[in-house]
Write a protein that holds these residues in place. Structure first.
Motif, PDB file in Angstrom:
ATOM      1  N   GLU A 173     -23.049   4.643  -3.524  1.00 53.65           N
ATOM      2  CA  GLU A 173     -22.183   3.860  -4.395  1.00 53.65           C
ATOM      3  C   GLU A 173     -20.867   3.582  -3.675  1.00 53.65           C
ATOM      4  N   TRP A 174     -20.018   2.737  -4.299  1.00 54.40           N
ATOM      5  CA  TRP A 174     -18.731   2.383  -3.697  1.00 54.40           C
ATOM      6  C   TRP A 174     -17.702   3.480  -3.982  1.00 54.40           C
ATOM      7  N   HIS A 175     -16.920   3.852  -2.941  1.00 55.10           N
ATOM      8  CA  HIS A 175     -15.926   4.916  -3.057  1.00 55.10           C
ATOM      9  C   HIS A 175     -14.583   4.432  -2.526  1.00 55.10           C
ATOM     10  N   TYR A 186     -19.327   1.846   0.984  1.00 57.44           N
ATOM     11  CA  TYR A 186     -20.574   2.102   0.278  1.00 57.44           C
ATOM     12  C   TYR A 186     -21.271   3.250   0.999  1.00 57.44           C
ATOM     13  N   GLU A 222     -28.102   8.059  -5.508  1.00 51.04           N
ATOM     14  CA  GLU A 222     -27.955   6.719  -4.930  1.00 51.04           C
ATOM     15  C   GLU A 222     -26.553   6.532  -4.370  1.00 51.04           C
TER      16      GLU A 222
END
Length: 591
Positions: free
Chosen positions: A449-451, A481, A447
């Protein structure tokens, strides 16, 4: 009805009052005149003053009585009356009280221009007739003082003539009409203030009454408005109307999308009978208003929609049907809102249930897809391992064959030497491509996700041979994201610059706002990319190495709607613009 400010003025002051009112400062002023023989003589209430007072008493709530003598007080009259002010106009209004009293002690007769213009009539009013009583004036009046308001230019001349005729000294005190204007202005403002206070008190009392009515209504209807079941709302509505009006029979016929549903009634089932149920509607359509001698019907509406018809029959006090209708319209509005809310809530429940079913099916499909991907990745890993093992053996045999050919242990056929070299090169290319797929087998599997962009760039830079190359990272706090493989994007961009950019000394990352999102910019100071190849570099197989780096970069970004393009100028370095849509990025403050 808003009442007025009234002024009763004796005839001797008519011109002064007219001059003051003509300025237009005092709106809503009602004026009347009277004649009671002014000139200082004490007069009774009925002497010409009572009739005009009674005339304006009902339309004014403040009356000012102006006369050039002592003030008068009206007698007590039946009913609420206006506020009455009756000043001694000459003493304290036109001239100060000390000055007036000083002249009176000296035996002065104080007059205004209106008295002076008719002085013989005023003398006759004192009880003298048949000429001027010079002897009386000589004994009792020592001088005549004119309080000159300036309304009669003839006043100075008349004063001189009277003094000469009566052989009495005269004196003139010019005051103008300003003192009278100020006094009337003060009374007018006091009237306005009293009116505003009264209006405020009335408004507050009315608001308090309405608040009490609303509080009672809200208390009764509050529970109905909060209900989420239409059936419960209808039952509570029938209970409420029964308590309010005590009908012998009451029913509600719901209307949904123009169609009439089954009536809910008290007694139960009463309006299920055709001869009773038909009473909800007239032949020409729905009826609202009186229904027979002892009942009424009313539409329960919300905004422009009719949600049903409420029918009451056999009410306890049929003579109050009109009052009941007024109350019912307000109550029905709240009930209509409650029914509409209940129907909306039911539709939302249906939508939520459908959404939950769709989400459940999607989650099951995603779970199955993840399981399938996991199995495919496992198979891919095993297959890649077996292929690499076989490639290692193949490369070993080819390298041994190449060494034997070079050493003369095998016949040095030029064609055979060329074939072996080509086979060795192809096998090594296959090995690199298979090993390359190890890094990208999980694209889209995990999935998004925020990085933290800055952290990923610096980690990627540490994995590359960048000795002597400066890396500028101007994206502090930027988070995107994206797929977990987003770090490979920054690695591929910098690795591509190092491999193909020539002599480079600087790599740079920055960000800037753009319509609908944000642009993350990557640049180098290498040779740049030819215009004809700006789109080709993102195609699978293009390039001098595996031909997958930038192709997979675009695929990784596309998973969360991020796009990339090359916009640099050949000879000035490469420039890649990564567009991140609104909602897919944010900035955080680092501690």
């Amino acid at each position: 009805m808003t009442k007025k400010f009234g002024i009763l003025c004796c005839e001797s002051l008519v011109r002064e009052l007219a001059a003051v009112v003509a300025a237009g400062e005092f709106r809503g002023v009602l004026t009347r005149t009277f004649c009671i023989g002014c000139g200082g003589k004490r007069v009774g209430w009925g002497d010409g003053l009572e009739a005009p007072f009674i005339e304006i008493r009902e339309t004014c709530d403040r009356i000012c009585i102006l006369r050039c003598g002592e003030g008068v007080n009206p007698p007590a009259l039946p009913g609420p009356g206006p506020v009455v002010v009756a000043p001694d106009l000459m003493r304290g209004i036109l001239i100060p009280e000390p000055l007036f009293d000083a002249h009176v002690r000296e035996g002065a007769l104080m007059v205004v221009p209106g008295i002076l213009s008719r002085w013989k009539e005023h003398v006759a009013a004192l009880g003298f007739s048949g000429g001027v009583p010079e002897g009386f004036f000589f004994e009792s009046v020592k001088k005549i003082v004119l309080i000159d308001t300036g309304v009669d230019p003839e006043s100075p001349r008349l004063l001189a003539e009277i003094g000469e005729e009566l052989r009495i000294p005269t004196e003139r005190i010019p005051v103008g009409i300003e003192p009278l204007r100020r006094y009337i202005g003060l009374q007018y403002l006091q009237w306005r203030l009293d009116s505003e206070k009264k209006n405020s008190r009335d408004s507050i009392a009315s608001a308090n009454r309405r608040a009490a009515d609303y509080a009672m209504t809200i208390d009764i209807l509050g529970r109905i408005a909060a209900l989420q079941s239409e059936e419960t709302v209808v039952e509570e509505m029938l209970d409420l109307f029964t308590v309010l009006f005590g009908p012998a029979r009451i029913g509600f016929a719901p209307i949904v999308e123009g169609k009439t549903g089954r009536a809910v009634s008290r007694p139960p089932g009463y309006y299920d009978l055709p001869e009773h149920g038909g009473r909800f509607f007239a032949e020409e359509g729905r009826s609202a208003g009186r229904h027979g001698e002892d009942g009424f019907s009313i539409e329960v509406r919300h905004e422009d929609s009719c949600l049903g018809v409420l029918l009451l029959e056999g009410i306890a006090l049929p003579e109050r049907i009109d009052d009941y209708l007024d109350i019912s319209r307000f109550v029905a509005e709240v009930c209509g809102l409650a029914i509409d809310n209940a129907r909306t809530y039911r539709r939302l429940q249906e939508v939520v249930e459908e959404r939950d079913r769709e989400i459940g099916e999607r989650m099951r499909a995603e779970k199955a897809l993840r399981e399938a991907n996991r199995k495919l990745n496992t198979l891919s890993s095993i297959t890649r391992h077996d292929i690499l093992n076989q490639l290692a053996a193949l490369l070993g045999y080819l390298e041994i064959t190449q060494m034997d050919l070079a050493a003369g242990r095998l016949p040095a056929d030029p064609t055979l030497v060329r074939y072996v070299a080509n086979e060795l090169q192809a096998a090594r290319t296959i090995q690199r491509q298979v090993e390359f797929t190890r890094f990208y087998q999980d694209i889209g599997v995990k999935e998004a996700e925020w990085h933290d962009v800055e952290t990923l760039i610096r980690q990627a830079a540490e994995e590359l041979p960048l000795s002597g190359v400066r890396v500028d990272v101007g994206v502090a706090g930027l988070r995107v994201y994206a797929d977990p493989l987003i770090g490979k994007v920054f690695y591929n961009l910098m690795e591509n610059s190092v491999r193909h950019g020539g002599s480079i000394s600087r790599l740079s990352f920055s960000s800037t706002g753009a319509p609908g999102g944000l642009v993350l910019v990557y640049t180098d100071d290498g040779g740049g990319i030819p215009a004809a190849e700006k789109e080709k570099i993102f195609r699978k197989g293009f390039g001098k190495n595996t031909g997958l780096g930038l192709f997979l970069t675009r695929e990784i970004l596309a998973i969360t709607g991020i796009t990339i393009r090359e916009t640099g100028v050949e000879g000035e370095g490469a420039r890649f613009e990564i567009f991140v849509p609104e909602g897919e990025y944010r900035f955080s403050v680092k501690g």
